[in-house]
Design a protein around this motif. Structure first.
Motif, PDB file in Angstrom:
ATOM      1  N   MET A   1     -18.720  -8.440  10.732  1.00 17.30           N
ATOM      2  CA  MET A   1     -17.403  -8.479  10.101  1.00 17.30           C
ATOM      3  C   MET A   1     -16.405  -7.844  11.042  1.00 17.30           C
ATOM      4  SD  MET A   1     -16.366  -7.069   6.325  1.00 17.30           S
ATOM      5  CE  MET A   1     -14.893  -7.684   5.517  1.00 17.30           C
ATOM      6  N   GLN A   2     -15.392  -8.595  11.400  1.00 14.25           N
ATOM      7  CA  GLN A   2     -14.418  -8.114  12.386  1.00 14.25           C
ATOM      8  C   GLN A   2     -13.004  -8.236  11.832  1.00 14.25           C
ATOM      9  OE1 GLN A   2     -15.408  -6.855  15.330  1.00 14.25           O
ATOM     10  NE2 GLN A   2     -13.340  -6.382  16.036  1.00 14.25           N
ATOM     11  N   PHE A   3     -12.224  -7.178  11.997  1.00 11.52           N
ATOM     12  CA  PHE A   3     -10.832  -7.184  11.563  1.00 11.52           C
ATOM     13  C   PHE A   3      -9.914  -7.382  12.765  1.00 11.52           C
ATOM     14  CE2 PHE A   3     -13.226  -4.778   8.462  1.00 11.52           C
ATOM     15  CZ  PHE A   3     -12.762  -5.274   7.253  1.00 11.52           C
ATOM     16  N   ASP A   4      -8.771  -7.968  12.516  1.00 17.82           N
ATOM     17  CA  ASP A   4      -7.756  -8.138  13.552  1.00 17.82           C
ATOM     18  C   ASP A   4      -7.276  -6.753  13.990  1.00 17.82           C
ATOM     19  OD1 ASP A   4      -5.560  -8.760  15.133  1.00 17.82           O
ATOM     20  OD2 ASP A   4      -4.323  -9.464  13.459  1.00 17.82           O
ATOM     21  N   ASP A   5      -7.516  -6.402  15.239  1.00 20.68           N
ATOM     22  CA  ASP A   5      -7.167  -5.058  15.721  1.00 20.68           C
ATOM     23  C   ASP A   5      -5.715  -4.708  15.467  1.00 20.68           C
ATOM     24  OD1 ASP A   5      -9.680  -4.383  16.551  1.00 20.68           O
ATOM     25  OD2 ASP A   5      -9.360  -4.874  18.660  1.00 20.68           O
ATOM     26  N   GLN A   6      -4.834  -5.685  15.569  1.00 23.59           N
ATOM     27  CA  GLN A   6      -3.401  -5.432  15.409  1.00 23.59           C
ATOM     28  C   GLN A   6      -2.896  -5.729  13.993  1.00 23.59           C
ATOM     29  OE1 GLN A   6      -1.706  -3.850  17.792  1.00 23.59           O
ATOM     30  NE2 GLN A   6      -3.721  -3.809  18.794  1.00 23.59           N
ATOM     31  N   GLY A   7      -3.828  -6.034  13.090  1.00 25.08           N
ATOM     32  CA  GLY A   7      -3.423  -6.271  11.717  1.00 25.08           C
ATOM     33  C   GLY A   7      -2.899  -4.997  11.065  1.00 25.08           C
ATOM     34  N   ASP A   8      -2.036  -5.164  10.081  1.00 24.71           N
ATOM     35  CA  ASP A   8      -1.420  -4.027   9.394  1.00 24.71           C
ATOM     36  C   ASP A   8      -2.226  -3.647   8.158  1.00 24.71           C
ATOM     37  OD1 ASP A   8       0.777  -3.958  11.182  1.00 24.71           O
ATOM     38  OD2 ASP A   8       1.724  -5.598  10.080  1.00 24.71           O
ATOM     39  N   LEU A   9      -2.491  -2.363   7.991  1.00 30.13           N
ATOM     40  CA  LEU A   9      -3.146  -1.874   6.781  1.00 30.13           C
ATOM     41  C   LEU A   9      -2.107  -1.290   5.831  1.00 30.13           C
ATOM     42  CD1 LEU A   9      -6.416  -0.157   8.077  1.00 30.13           C
ATOM     43  CD2 LEU A   9      -5.948  -2.565   7.601  1.00 30.13           C
ATOM     44  N   ASP A  10      -2.115  -1.781   4.603  1.00 31.00           N
ATOM     45  CA  ASP A  10      -1.182  -1.312   3.578  1.00 31.00           C
ATOM     46  C   ASP A  10      -1.880  -0.255   2.733  1.00 31.00           C
ATOM     47  OD1 ASP A  10       0.620  -0.867   1.573  1.00 31.00           O
ATOM     48  OD2 ASP A  10       0.715  -2.955   0.883  1.00 31.00           O
ATOM     49  N   THR A  11      -1.671   0.998   3.080  1.00 29.53           N
ATOM     50  CA  THR A  11      -2.356   2.090   2.376  1.00 29.53           C
ATOM     51  C   THR A  11      -1.736   2.389   1.014  1.00 29.53           C
ATOM     52  OG1 THR A  11      -1.025   3.755   3.526  1.00 29.53           O
ATOM     53  CG2 THR A  11      -3.140   3.143   4.524  1.00 29.53           C
ATOM     54  N   SER A  12      -0.609   1.760   0.693  1.00 29.24           N
ATOM     55  CA  SER A  12      -0.018   1.971  -0.629  1.00 29.24           C
ATOM     56  C   SER A  12      -0.900   1.377  -1.721  1.00 29.24           C
ATOM     57  CB  SER A  12       1.380   1.353  -0.697  1.00 29.24           C
ATOM     58  OG  SER A  12       1.316  -0.066  -0.687  1.00 29.24           O
ATOM     59  N   GLN A  13      -1.841   0.513  -1.339  1.00 31.26           N
ATOM     60  CA  GLN A  13      -2.743  -0.093  -2.310  1.00 31.26           C
ATOM     61  C   GLN A  13      -3.973   0.775  -2.586  1.00 31.26           C
ATOM     62  OE1 GLN A  13      -3.656  -4.074  -0.940  1.00 31.26           O
ATOM     63  NE2 GLN A  13      -1.535  -4.740  -1.064  1.00 31.26           N
ATOM     64  N   VAL A  14      -4.046   1.928  -1.923  1.00 31.58           N
ATOM     65  CA  VAL A  14      -5.199   2.817  -2.069  1.00 31.58           C
ATOM     66  C   VAL A  14      -4.741   4.205  -2.491  1.00 31.58           C
ATOM     67  CG1 VAL A  14      -7.148   3.906  -0.891  1.00 31.58           C
ATOM     68  CG2 VAL A  14      -6.517   1.540  -0.348  1.00 31.58           C
ATOM     69  N   ASP A  15      -5.367   4.708  -3.529  1.00 34.31           N
ATOM     70  CA  ASP A  15      -5.124   6.068  -4.015  1.00 34.31           C
ATOM     71  C   ASP A  15      -6.327   6.904  -3.583  1.00 34.31           C
ATOM     72  OD1 ASP A  15      -4.696   8.404  -5.395  1.00 34.31           O
ATOM     73  OD2 ASP A  15      -4.520   7.465  -7.369  1.00 34.31           O
ATOM     74  N   ASP A  16      -6.139   7.731  -2.573  1.00 37.11           N
ATOM     75  CA  ASP A  16      -7.238   8.502  -2.002  1.00 37.11           C
ATOM     76  C   ASP A  16      -7.305   9.867  -2.672  1.00 37.11           C
ATOM     77  OD1 ASP A  16      -9.205   9.644  -0.503  1.00 37.11           O
ATOM     78  OD2 ASP A  16      -8.253   9.316   1.443  1.00 37.11           O
ATOM     79  N   ARG A  17      -8.204  10.017  -3.640  1.00 36.33           N
ATOM     80  CA  ARG A  17      -8.351  11.273  -4.386  1.00 36.33           C
ATOM     81  C   ARG A  17      -9.568  12.075  -3.927  1.00 36.33           C
ATOM     82  NH1 ARG A  17      -7.722   9.080 -10.587  1.00 36.33           N
ATOM     83  NH2 ARG A  17      -6.027   7.592 -10.217  1.00 36.33           N
ATOM     84  N   ARG A  18     -10.166  11.735  -2.833  1.00 33.87           N
ATOM     85  CA  ARG A  18     -11.357  12.448  -2.379  1.00 33.87           C
ATOM     86  C   ARG A  18     -11.037  13.927  -2.162  1.00 33.87           C
ATOM     87  NH1 ARG A  18     -12.914   8.862   2.662  1.00 33.87           N
ATOM     88  NH2 ARG A  18     -10.632   8.792   2.731  1.00 33.87           N
ATOM     89  N   GLY A  19     -11.892  14.759  -2.714  1.00 28.04           N
ATOM     90  CA  GLY A  19     -11.692  16.195  -2.589  1.00 28.04           C
ATOM     91  C   GLY A  19     -10.781  16.775  -3.633  1.00 28.04           C
ATOM     92  N   ILE A  20     -10.236  15.921  -4.518  1.00 26.19           N
ATOM     93  CA  ILE A  20      -9.356  16.395  -5.583  1.00 26.19           C
ATOM     94  C   ILE A  20     -10.156  16.473  -6.878  1.00 26.19           C
ATOM     95  CG2 ILE A  20      -7.298  15.884  -6.954  1.00 26.19           C
ATOM     96  CD1 ILE A  20      -6.210  14.394  -4.531  1.00 26.19           C
TER      97      ILE A  20
END
Length: 298
Positions: A1-20
């Motif tokens: 599985m390979q991602f486009d190296d220059q592709g944009d990641l939209d982190t607004s779609q992820v709520d990172d609560r790890r450690g909370i």
């Protein structure tokens, strides 16, 4: 599985609560039997449906937080080397695809969901839950919840070979439940939650099929920001990882592992062969209409 190296990641779609801290929960390491945990762990709709969480519909953790994902996941190159960035990229790809495909095929508007990453325990609109229940989707807040430690358990506990696309299949399955919520299919389950021909099994197999439909189109779904697919390549080996993961979490295999017996009357997700078959149906056809598990034989 390979991602486009220059592709944009939209982190607004992820709520990172790890450690909370996720708040008080009713279940823990010894609060439920091994079989109950094993049956609920795998790709469920939400813990409350299985009776493994408590709390009212108003129990949620509030506003989205900014964690490691927001700091570290910027481009497709990050998804090629970091697991949390990979989950972000798969989330982005799923929403890019379904955002166009769902209204085109069903006349139903797609409403973006959110991926929530947590550690150990989490509060949701479906009630509090621990990582023991595995990945799940909560219809109440339309979010998909993942403790990334589950992907290690997929191999160590359930015997899957693992790999990036095994993880992607799990995420895509949970987003299949989001489609079912938007389409009103979730309501078909009602109290019919157990048995080889139950509505619960049909719901889960349909989510597997939806995951396959996305996989079919993943390398041709272009990002609006770049004009190129975020997922640059999927190989036969990748798809084999997904099928292996689907088989590993079949009810028959989990029951055999936990008790040495297979009891179809207690199934909630379908057999290993069924899960593989419905993912394959979606993947080979790429057609949402082929995922009608509620009509006829499954």
């Amino acid at each position: 599985m390979q991602f486009d190296d220059q592709g944009d990641l939209d982190t607004s779609q992820v709520d990172d609560r790890r450690g909370i801290p996720g708040g008080k929960v009713a279940i823990g390491g010894g609060a439920v039997g091994l079989l109950a945990v094993l049956l609920a762990v795998v790709l469920g709709v939400d813990p409350q449906l299985m009776g493994l969480s408590s709390g009212g519909a108003g129990t949620s953790s509030g506003a989205r937080t900014d964690g490691q994902v927001q700091q570290s996941c910027k481009k497709g190159a990050d998804a090629n080397v970091r697991q949390d960035c990979r989950i972000t990229a798969v989330t982005n790809s799923l929403q890019e695809f379904w955002g166009t495909e769902l209204p085109r095929r069903t006349k139903t508007a797609y409403k973006p969901a959110q991926t929530v990453l947590f550690t150990d325990r989490v509060s949701t609109a479906c009630g509090p839950a621990t990582s023991a229940v595995g990945p799940f989707y909560c219809p109440g807040d339309q979010k998909a919840y993942f403790d990334l430690g589950f992907f290690d358990e997929l191999s160590t506990r359930f015997g899957a070979k693992g790999g990036p696309f095994a993880e992607s299949y799990v995420v895509a399955h949970e987003y299949g439940h989001h489609l079912q919520t938007l389409l009103g299919t979730m309501q078909k389950v009602g109290s019919d939650r157990q048995g080889a021909n139950s509505a619960s099994v049909r719901l889960e197999l349909q989510a597997d099929c939806y995951a396959g439909v996305w996989a079919h189109h993943a390398t041709t779904t272009a990002q609006a920001s770049t004009g190129r697919p975020l997922i640059a390549a999927l190989t036969d080996q990748d798809i084999a990882q997904g099928l292996d993961a689907a088989a590993a979490v079949g009810d028959d295999r989990i029951q055999k592992q936990a008790t040495g017996r297979i009891n179809p009357e207690a199934w909630t997700h379908g057999s290993s062969d069924q899960r593989k078959a419905w993912f394959t149906t979606g993947y080979r056809s790429g057609d949402l209409a082929q995922c009608d598990t509620f009509s006829g034989k499954i």
